[in-house]
Design an enzyme around this catalytic site. Structure first.
Site, PDB file in Angstrom:
ATOM      1  CG  HIS A   1      19.965  45.069  -1.926  1.00  0.00           C
ATOM      2  ND1 HIS A   1      20.602  44.874  -0.720  1.00  0.00           N
ATOM      3  CD2 HIS A   1      20.062  43.894  -2.583  1.00  0.00           C
ATOM      4  CE1 HIS A   1      21.073  43.633  -0.667  1.00  0.00           C
ATOM      5  NE2 HIS A   1      20.750  43.025  -1.778  1.00  0.00           N
TER       6      HIS A   1
ATOM      7  CG  ASP B   1      20.295  46.917   2.077  1.00  0.00           C
ATOM      8  OD1 ASP B   1      19.084  46.923   1.789  1.00  0.00           O
ATOM      9  OD2 ASP B   1      21.183  46.625   1.258  1.00  0.00           O
TER      10      ASP B   1
ATOM     11  CB  SER C   1      20.343  40.108  -0.667  1.00  0.00           C
ATOM     12  OG  SER C   1      21.625  40.392  -1.156  1.00  0.00           O
TER      13      SER C   1
END
Length: 717
Positions: A93, A232, A652
């Site tokens: 992402h 991810d 992230s």
């Protein structure tokens, strides 16, 4: 006791608290600024928590350390170097918007994936930077001197601090190093300032991007949720010129040689294992008063959550019924969905944990301490903060409600340019510039097709109805006040304006008229909106200016009380947090295990729901059951795990590192139960959701079959 003796005693108590800070500081909470490792006795805390490598290997200003393998990815995420040849891991992402911009229906790297089989196949990624922190310097005294003429709010302004950055860089040892920049930022409410010397690499290439329905399995329904099963991750590589210096993309550039990189462990995790996360957390506000938290929830979280839900429902309806829209809107839908769910979760978490009530009790205790220690101004400081927060809550709410909503509308007219054209028409005609300015205006305008126009009108109607239903102030930028007036109003501003149609605008520019423009419904709409937003923003600036002075005093007193044993708020600079692998018990009778396996993805499968459709290539691999060296002893393929590390947005892609300094996973999400964590860390609820590195490597080897990468990875059992 005399004042002098009281002051001496307070100084002694502060000194003692610094010596004892390993006992006072939380062992698991805090996004620690590595520059303060010695001052805040973090080395002792790290050892006590289970770190096995020497703390100098975590942060060292005079030699290689873990700070040299972690970088700012794409301006809003984190990535880490995993090979001597500049290979970096991050989240899928995090690369989403960049891969999205590279994708077409013919080469859909976002939804179908991309797997390089050699370095020659690695793809340039336009607009993507990777930034290393080379040094952190305390510049508090310099900034105070340079900004002596400014108030506290202005002094902490990022734009103003940026004006001094080049002068600071010019006086540093980094001034002649290619690709260097300096970011100066305030810490602890403006009580300290630090300069970050950063080196920017702009040739970053895509290596592996797995299909969207696998990397983001569960999509927004699973976002901020545990348990999770999606890998991810994405793989990129940094390129440089032949001297190792940053350079724009060139086919002659070579992979960046890195002396320091992260080794990878296949040893897996068990509950209680030490974990450390390094990255670039975006923003926390943990020194706020109870009234500031209440204002934050009611004036920021609520309007964006309210308006965002409307926008997301509109987008999802379109995407579910049109493959091209599904691709073109994917990045916006992902980002808006993440924001909206985050803010909604924060509202609920603040309520459920009774954060505001508990913070008020802490303020009562703090005031008792303050009065006993000579801070006689603190009652007035807190009272003023409370008053300001109450007075400006509704203004901030309506500003975000209107601006967030209108920002999602596709119709983009160059209103200001047209107004300037009309005003300066005679002068432009005299100088012969009419044709060039007309061409520029027509090029800047967004003209929608009939189908796009209908979609945009539908969204605008929903946004304006939501605005009228939820706004709190009497002020209104619309000429209507009732929801039942919205449909007719929107039809009129889209269909009757000269600005919303290419033919009408072209004809108007050939024969401009101030009277026609002043009466134009879209021009009136945009002008009214602009005037309204500027009015609210001006009021809010006065609020923040007053608040900055008060917050600085309040935070300084808090730091004095705790002996500077708490971490500064996150601000998108390099931080370290440490904790342990830990299960989650969010409420009575509910326990979530700390680890998941790929089987759970197939248990969630729902062919009728686009969010839970299994990628067929993954299905074939799963059914074959060949998980190789990445399987656990029981033969199951690990998917994700959770820790109690203190993270937030910006983390992230951050490496999750074990006690031996080895990479064991990539942080990619938090849990919805802890979404008040930006306001207060709660170790019982906050979890860092991590994709297991064994899952990542299995995907690279079996799904992507990018086996050339294994020649450069250092993999340990």
């Amino acid at each position: 006791m005399t004042t002098k003796n009281i002051t001496a005693l307070r100084t002694l108590l502060i000194a003692l608290s610094l010596v004892m800070s390993p006992l006072l500081a939380r062992a698991d909470g805090g996004m620690w600024l590595l520059k303060l490792m010695e001052q805040q006795h973090l080395a002792d805390s790290l050892r006590a928590a289970g770190l096995e490598i020497d703390p100098s290997e975590v942060y060292n200003e005079n030699g290689a350390s873990l700070k040299d393998v972690v970088g700012l990815f794409g301006g809003g995420c984190t990535g880490e170097v995993v090979s001597a040849d500049g290979l970096i891991f991050t989240n899928n992402h995090c690369g989403f918007q960049f891969v999205h911009s590279m994708s077409t229906m013919e080469h859909n790297y976002l939804q179908e994936g991309f797997y390089a089989k050699s370095r020659a196949e690695e793809l340039p990624t336009p607009g993507l930077d990777f930034v290393f922190v080379r040094e952190i310097e305390d510049v508090t005294q310099q900034i105070i001197t340079l900004t002596a003429e400014y108030d506290e709010f202005t002094r902490q302004n990022e734009f103003l601090l940026g004006m001094f950055s080049s002068a600071i860089l010019e006086k540093s040892r980094w001034k002649d190093v290619p690709g260097m920049r300096v970011r100066v930022l305030p810490y602890f409410g403006g009580n300290q300032f630090y300069a970050f010397y950063e080196q920017v690499y702009s040739d970053v290439r895509l290596v592996v991007n797995i299909p969207q329905n696998f990397a983001q399995f569960g999509e927004n329904q699973d976002n901020w949720m545990w348990p999770r099963h999606n890998p991810d991750f994405a793989v990129f590589r940094i390129y440089a010129d032949r001297n190792g210096n940053p350079a724009d993309y060139d086919e002659n550039n070579v992979p960046l040689h890195c002396d320091k990189y992260l080794p990878i462990s296949l040893g897996g995790v068990k509950e209680g294992d030490f974990t450390m996360v390094m990255g670039f957390p975006g923003s926390t506000e943990r020194y706020l008063t109870a009234s500031e938290i209440e204002s934050h929830v009611n004036s920021l979280d609520r309007p964006i959550n309210t308006m965002g839900e409307v926008v997301l429902a509109h987008m999802k309806n379109l995407m579910d019924n049109d493959p091209e829209l599904n691709l073109s809107m994917a990045s916006d839908y992902f980002m808006i969905g993440n924001t909206v769910k985050n803010f909604g979760g924060e509202i609920e978490a603040v309520r459920k944990t009774k954060l505001i009530e508990r913070r008020r009790q802490k303020e009562t205790d703090f005031l008792a301490w303050a009065l006993q220690n000579g801070h006689t101004d603190m009652p007035q400081v807190l009272s003023q903060i409370d008053r300001l927060s109450r007075e400006y809550t509704d203004t901030i709410h309506d500003l975000y409600l209107a601006s967030f909503g209108i920002r999602q509308v596709a119709m983009n007219t160059p209103t200001t340019e047209v107004a300037e054209f009309v005003e300066n028409y005679k002068e432009l005609k005299k100088t012969g510039a009419l044709d060039s300015v007309t061409t520029e205006i027509m090029g800047d305008a967004t003209f929608l097709t009939p189908v796009e126009l209908e979609r945009d009108k539908t969204l605008m109607k929903q946004i304006l109805r939501t605005y009228l239903r939820h706004k709190r102030l009497q002020a209104n930028f619309l000429p209507i006040n009732e929801q039942n007036e919205v449909d007719a109003y929107v039809e009129r501003i889209y269909s009757q304006s000269v600005l919303t149609d290419s033919t009408r605008l072209s004809a108007f520019l050939k024969k401009p008229s101030q009277k026609v423009l002043d009466a134009d419904p879209w021009y009136q709409f945009r002008s009214g909106l602009q005037e309204y937003l500027m009015l609210l923003a001006g009021n809010i600036q006065a609020y923040y200016a007053a608040l900055a002075e008060l917050d600085k005093k309040y935070i300084a007193a808090q730091l004095e009380r705790n002996g500077w044993t708490t971490a500064p708020d996150a601000n998108m600079t390099l931080r370290m947090t440490y904790g342990h692998v830990r299960d989650l018990r969010p409420r009575d009778g509910v326990t979530y295990d700390y680890q998941t396996i790929i089987d759970g993805m197939f248990e969630k499968e729902n062919p009728a729901d686009p969010d839970y459709v299994i990628n067929e290539d993954v299905r074939r691999l799963y059914e074959a059951g060949n998980f190789g060296r990445y399987a656990r002893p029981d033969g199951k393929l690990p998917a994700c795990f959770i820790t109690d590390n203190d993270i937030t947005g910006g983390n992230s892609g951050s490496p999750v590192i074990n006690a031996r300094g080895e990479l064991i996973g990539l942080a990619f999400d938090g849990n919805i139960e802890s979404l008040s964590s930006d306001l207060e860390y709660n170790g019982n609820l906050q979890r860092c959701i991590t994709v297991d590195i064994r899952y990542v490597l299995w995907c690279i080897e079996y799904l992507a079959q990018s086996n050339y990468l294994f020649n450069e990875l250092e993999i340990r059992q």
